[in-house]
Enzyme design. Structure first.
Site, PDB file in Angstrom:
ATOM      1  N   ASN A 140       6.615   3.683   3.151  1.00  0.00           N
ATOM      2  CA  ASN A 140       6.271   4.897   3.881  1.00  0.00           C
ATOM      3  C   ASN A 140       5.620   5.894   2.925  1.00  0.00           C
ATOM      4  OD1 ASN A 140       6.122   6.761   5.984  1.00  0.00           O
ATOM      5  ND2 ASN A 140       8.137   7.607   5.542  1.00  0.00           N
ATOM      6  N   ASN A 191      16.368  12.019  -4.381  1.00  0.00           N
ATOM      7  CA  ASN A 191      17.135  11.441  -3.262  1.00  0.00           C
ATOM      8  C   ASN A 191      18.157  10.433  -3.770  1.00  0.00           C
ATOM      9  OD1 ASN A 191      15.010   9.736  -3.966  1.00  0.00           O
ATOM     10  ND2 ASN A 191      14.748   8.928  -1.898  1.00  0.00           N
ATOM     11  N   LEU A 198      14.923   6.287  -9.406  1.00  0.00           N
ATOM     12  CA  LEU A 198      15.833   5.568 -10.303  1.00  0.00           C
ATOM     13  C   LEU A 198      17.184   5.279  -9.659  1.00  0.00           C
ATOM     14  CD1 LEU A 198      15.119   7.270 -13.756  1.00  0.00           C
ATOM     15  CD2 LEU A 198      14.293   5.066 -12.898  1.00  0.00           C
ATOM     16  N   ARG A 199      17.453   5.883  -8.494  1.00  0.00           N
ATOM     17  CA  ARG A 199      18.666   5.610  -7.700  1.00  0.00           C
ATOM     18  C   ARG A 199      19.969   5.988  -8.403  1.00  0.00           C
ATOM     19  NH1 ARG A 199      15.545   5.330  -3.345  1.00  0.00           N
ATOM     20  NH2 ARG A 199      14.513   3.319  -2.990  1.00  0.00           N
ATOM     21  N   ASP A 224       5.509   5.271  -7.026  1.00  0.00           N
ATOM     22  CA  ASP A 224       6.511   5.409  -5.963  1.00  0.00           C
ATOM     23  C   ASP A 224       7.473   4.223  -6.024  1.00  0.00           C
ATOM     24  OD1 ASP A 224       7.980   6.394  -3.868  1.00  0.00           O
ATOM     25  OD2 ASP A 224       6.487   5.995  -2.325  1.00  0.00           O
ATOM     26  N   HIS A 241      15.197  -1.627  -3.864  1.00  0.00           N
ATOM     27  CA  HIS A 241      16.241  -1.852  -2.871  1.00  0.00           C
ATOM     28  C   HIS A 241      16.928  -3.179  -3.152  1.00  0.00           C
ATOM     29  CE1 HIS A 241      15.188   1.529  -0.307  1.00  0.00           C
ATOM     30  NE2 HIS A 241      13.923   1.165  -0.344  1.00  0.00           N
ATOM     31  N   HIS A 277       6.156  15.358   0.365  1.00  0.00           N
ATOM     32  CA  HIS A 277       6.182  14.112   1.145  1.00  0.00           C
ATOM     33  C   HIS A 277       5.608  14.492   2.507  1.00  0.00           C
ATOM     34  CE1 HIS A 277       8.109  10.331   2.790  1.00  0.00           C
ATOM     35  NE2 HIS A 277       7.912  11.031   3.899  1.00  0.00           N
ATOM     36  N   HIS A 312       6.273   9.569 -10.191  1.00  0.00           N
ATOM     37  CA  HIS A 312       6.923   9.341  -8.893  1.00  0.00           C
ATOM     38  C   HIS A 312       7.738   8.047  -8.937  1.00  0.00           C
ATOM     39  CE1 HIS A 312       6.592   9.997  -4.291  1.00  0.00           C
ATOM     40  NE2 HIS A 312       7.686   9.296  -4.575  1.00  0.00           N
TER      41      HIS A 312
END
Length: 421
Positions: free
Chosen positions: A276, A93, A62-63, A303, A307, A177, A59
């Site tokens: 979250n 995502n 890697l953006r 997870d 950012h 999720h 989980h």
């Protein structure tokens, strides 16, 4: 060239090994030890170290593509290797969302030569919008190992039912999720005493557990393989425990922050402690620890959610959810061994053997013929985690400055050294 990992404590639960032994590697595979050592063999003296199957984090965000200012495949896998991980499963995502085979192929092509293996996870719904199903067959053919809308719940029960049916027809894992958005709406931390004191809107544990219960019911209806992501509360554990007793194909994970921190970490409005699902109370933290020991929870995953600084340096309500975790996961998890919660073998199951089985990927063992993905751990190495010295682009960690005991000192992917401390 033959590589010999000499004299370490080999912990390989899949092959029921926990003994001082040598591990030999050649051409990307584990080989049987030979009677004589070749002159050109490279030998690592690992007395006092643990030699375990390469850690697998199922989980990770890697953006990449689209948000490389937060993280990239290169920086994310560098951080993974430094944390002892030889493989990561990356969430869909991104921008564009990984909901087609073309994005899956991009991720795999860009990850060639990376410091860790990358396993793409495809989207359950087109654009993660929860309105229509994505192209599962296309993504699986391209190399996706599972499906999820992680970051967003699938609100429609009908859509989730169809997703599970479609996923089952392609023998693909569904990762949930679990969040009921009408209960979590505008919430930013755990609902409880701390939230009241800080004047912040809380998210009740039932916002997670009610969706866990729905997913389990749908897994029972469809027969799909279900994995519950980032479990944080007692009520979810009860539902998962019951599902397993009934023989349903359900597995679950938690993350180190849920067994290392409580919602007290938010005091001072520290946005690095915002994620979250949110951090819960001490009662929930202790329950998570016990669930890792008794088998209710199957996996420790990070997870990892990097950012930029500007996305965290705002008022708490508006700060982005998530923390980086690849370089702190092992040190935090080893604390469970020192506390007597887990045995070393159980820890390796949670961080390597079982993730490999759930994702149906290679690794998770050190038997002859297995891929030579290996992590070497110094369980006594004391170090201070400093986010400024980390390899991830993300600077969002509540563990900055923490003193940890135990770390990866060597990471091998396909028999090649990808990290050395």
């Amino acid at each position: 060239m033959i590589i010999i990992l000499k004299g370490g404590r080999v912990i390989d639960p899949r092959n029921r090994r926990d003994e001082d032994a040598d591990i030999w590697m050649e051409d990307g595979q584990i080989i049987a030890p030979q009677e004589t050592v070749p002159e050109d063999a490279k030998i690592y003296d690992l007395a006092g170290k643990w030699v375990v199957p390469g850690l697998i984090d199922m989980h990770v965000h890697l953006r990449d593509p689209g948000e490389e200012y937060k993280e990239s495949i290169v920086t994310g896998t560098d951080a993974a290797a430094a944390g002892g991980f030889t493989a990561v499963a990356c969430m869909p995502n991104t921008d564009p969302v990984n909901d087609t085979g073309s994005v899956t192929r991009y991720i795999l092509e860009k990850s060639e030569g990376a410091a860790a293996r990358v396993y793409p996870v495809g989207a359950l719904s087109e654009g993660l919008k929860g309105e229509s199903l994505a192209e599962y067959a296309d993504m699986k053919h391209a190399g996706a190992v599972a499906l999820t809308d992680d970051g967003n719940p699938v609100v429609s029960s009908q859509l989730m039912r169809r997703a599970m049916e479609y996923a089952k027809s392609h023998d693909m894992l569904v990762i949930s999720h679990s969040e009921e958005p009408t209960l979590s709406k505008r919430g930013c931390m755990n609902e409880g005493l701390v939230a009241t004191r800080l004047g912040l809107k809380g998210i009740p544990a039932v916002a997670e557990s009610i969706m866990v219960q729905r997913e389990i019911a749908l897994a029972g209806l469809t027969g799909a393989r279900l994995h519950i992501a980032h479990v944080s509360c007692i009520e979810s554990l009860a539902a998962i425990r019951d599902a397993k007793k009934r023989g349903l194909p359900v597995t679950a994970e938690t993350a180190p922050h849920y067994f290392s921190l409580t919602d007290d970490a938010v005091i001072g409005y520290d946005t690095h402690a915002k994620m979250n699902p949110p951090l819960r109370t001490e009662e929930h933290r202790q329950a998570i620890r016990q669930a890792l020991a008794d088998g209710t929870l199957d996996v420790i995953a990070t997870d990892h959610a990097p950012h930029s600084i500007v996305e965290k340096e705002v008022t708490f309500e508006y700060a982005a959810n998530g923390i980086v975790g690849l370089e702190t996961s092992l040190g935090l998890s080893l604390a469970l061994v020192r506390d007597g919660v887990l045995t070393p073998s159980r820890l390796v199951e949670l961080m390597s053997s079982v993730p490999a089985q759930i994702l149906s990927v290679a690794g998770g063992e050190l038997g002859v013929g297995a891929i030579a993905d290996v992590t070497v751990i110094d369980p006594e190495l004391e170090h201070t985690f400093l986010i400024a010295e980390g390899r991830s682009r993300g600077a969002n960690s509540p563990f900055d400055g923490w003193k940890l005991k135990g770390a990866a000192t060597l990471t091998f992917v396909a028999g090649e050294e990808s990290y050395c401390r």
